[in-house]
Design a protein around this motif. Structure first.
Motif, PDB file in Angstrom:
ATOM      1  N   PHE A 194     -22.648   0.103  20.045  1.00 17.24           N
ATOM      2  CA  PHE A 194     -22.500   0.046  21.500  1.00 17.24           C
ATOM      3  C   PHE A 194     -21.123   0.586  21.871  1.00 17.24           C
ATOM      4  O   PHE A 194     -20.100   0.095  21.380  1.00 17.24           O
ATOM      5  CB  PHE A 194     -22.630  -1.385  22.018  1.00 17.24           C
ATOM      6  CG  PHE A 194     -23.949  -2.030  21.695  1.00 17.24           C
ATOM      7  CD1 PHE A 194     -25.064  -1.794  22.481  1.00 17.24           C
ATOM      8  CD2 PHE A 194     -24.077  -2.879  20.607  1.00 17.24           C
ATOM      9  CE1 PHE A 194     -26.285  -2.375  22.183  1.00 17.24           C
ATOM     10  CE2 PHE A 194     -25.284  -3.478  20.309  1.00 17.24           C
ATOM     11  CZ  PHE A 194     -26.392  -3.221  21.096  1.00 17.24           C
ATOM     12  N   SER A 226     -21.818  -2.634  30.597  1.00 19.29           N
ATOM     13  CA  SER A 226     -21.756  -1.199  30.876  1.00 19.29           C
ATOM     14  C   SER A 226     -21.516  -0.506  29.528  1.00 19.29           C
ATOM     15  O   SER A 226     -20.396  -0.480  29.015  1.00 19.29           O
ATOM     16  CB  SER A 226     -20.624  -0.890  31.861  1.00 19.29           C
ATOM     17  OG  SER A 226     -20.530   0.500  32.107  1.00 19.29           O
ATOM     18  N   ARG A 285     -23.354   2.351  26.261  1.00 23.84           N
ATOM     19  CA  ARG A 285     -24.366   3.258  25.734  1.00 23.84           C
ATOM     20  C   ARG A 285     -24.644   2.880  24.287  1.00 23.84           C
ATOM     21  O   ARG A 285     -23.758   2.411  23.586  1.00 23.84           O
ATOM     22  CB  ARG A 285     -23.896   4.717  25.798  1.00 23.84           C
ATOM     23  CG  ARG A 285     -23.811   5.285  27.213  1.00 23.84           C
ATOM     24  CD  ARG A 285     -23.524   6.780  27.166  1.00 23.84           C
ATOM     25  NE  ARG A 285     -22.203   7.069  26.646  1.00 23.84           N
ATOM     26  CZ  ARG A 285     -21.927   8.017  25.745  1.00 23.84           C
ATOM     27  NH1 ARG A 285     -22.924   8.749  25.226  1.00 23.84           N
ATOM     28  NH2 ARG A 285     -20.702   8.232  25.346  1.00 23.84           N
ATOM     29  N   LEU A 292     -25.491   4.276  20.636  1.00 28.39           N
ATOM     30  CA  LEU A 292     -25.357   5.516  19.888  1.00 28.39           C
ATOM     31  C   LEU A 292     -25.635   5.265  18.411  1.00 28.39           C
ATOM     32  O   LEU A 292     -25.721   4.116  17.969  1.00 28.39           O
ATOM     33  CB  LEU A 292     -23.930   6.073  20.023  1.00 28.39           C
ATOM     34  CG  LEU A 292     -23.340   6.216  21.431  1.00 28.39           C
ATOM     35  CD1 LEU A 292     -21.876   6.601  21.336  1.00 28.39           C
ATOM     36  CD2 LEU A 292     -24.111   7.261  22.220  1.00 28.39           C
ATOM     37  N   GLU A 350     -18.413  12.255  19.327  1.00 29.95           N
ATOM     38  CA  GLU A 350     -17.899  12.136  20.689  1.00 29.95           C
ATOM     39  C   GLU A 350     -16.440  11.680  20.711  1.00 29.95           C
ATOM     40  O   GLU A 350     -15.644  12.152  21.524  1.00 29.95           O
ATOM     41  CB  GLU A 350     -18.763  11.167  21.496  1.00 29.95           C
ATOM     42  CG  GLU A 350     -20.158  11.693  21.801  1.00 29.95           C
ATOM     43  CD  GLU A 350     -20.876  10.867  22.855  1.00 29.95           C
ATOM     44  OE1 GLU A 350     -20.235  10.000  23.490  1.00 29.95           O
ATOM     45  OE2 GLU A 350     -22.081  11.097  23.058  1.00 29.95           O
TER      46      GLU A 350
END
Length: 219
Positions: free
Chosen positions: A150, A203, A205, A207, A215
């Protein structure tokens, strides 16, 4: 980047042999009509977190020249106080350096801990710095070397897990060990002994490790 082949690489939060639970010497004191609070008989300021919740005591082994705990690791256990320290300060659970990255904070979870698409995640795992993401994934048995990753931009404190105590004719006794964390502000926290600090990821993403590292490198 550290690799799991490095000798002696053990996450800071891991409990070690010899770090046993300290005698609790707990008592419950009345604080006004119908109000009670759990205490240690020899309590000091280090026994409570920033929100005033009483914390489970655990022995500390000596540290080495790097300031890291010594002793054989108990891989399935997190030292309560070291878990709280790193989670509270948002430091890496492996090395204790600041865990913030240009893209947010990295949290890891077991591959079956959470279902896909959950709007928020409650985690007891302190964040990990980019240098130790793969090492943490490989070293922690719970993560099974294939964690959910996360990348969070918001991770406020949520509450604690631990043990609820009560008072009867025989004195202080265990009432329950809830399966879920108690949020800060819950009325039962007055007689609760915490063992892990919980943050709420709202909040974020999800991955995989390769995408995360690509990234971060590009950032």
């Amino acid at each position: 980047m550290h690799t799991v082949s490095q000798p002696g690489l053990i996450p800071f939060i891991t409990q070690r042999e010899g770090e046993q639970a300290a005698p609790d010497n707990l008592f419950i004191l009345q604080h006004g009509p119908g109000s009670y609070r759990l205490h240690y008989r020899d309590e000091d300021v280090r026994d409570r977190d920033l929100r005033g919740v009483l914390w489970a005591r655990c022995a500390f082994n000596p540290v080495d020249e790097r300031g890291m705990p010594t002793g054989a690791p108990l891989w399935k256990l997190m030292h309560p106080y070291r878990q709280m320290m790193t989670m509270q300060a948002m430091r890496c659970q492996v090395c204790t350096r600041h865990a913030r990255t240009p893209l947010g904070f990295v949290f890891l979870a077991g591959p079956r801990d959470h279902g896909p698409g959950q709007p928020q995640i409650l985690t007891n795992q302190p964040p990990v710095c980019p240098r130790h993401v793969r090492a943490a994934a490989a070293l922690c048995p719970h993560l099974e070397a294939k964690p959910m990753v996360f990348l969070a931009t918001s991770a406020p404190l949520y509450g604690v897990t631990g043990t609820l105590y009560g008072l009867n004719g025989d004195g202080v006794h265990v009432v329950a060990q809830p399966d879920h964390p108690l949020p800060y502000g819950h009325p039962n926290l007055a007689t609760f002994l915490a063992s892990q600090l919980i943050r709420r990821l709202s909040s974020f993403r999800v991955l995989d490790l390769d995408t995360l590292q690509r990234e971060l490198a590009e950032a």
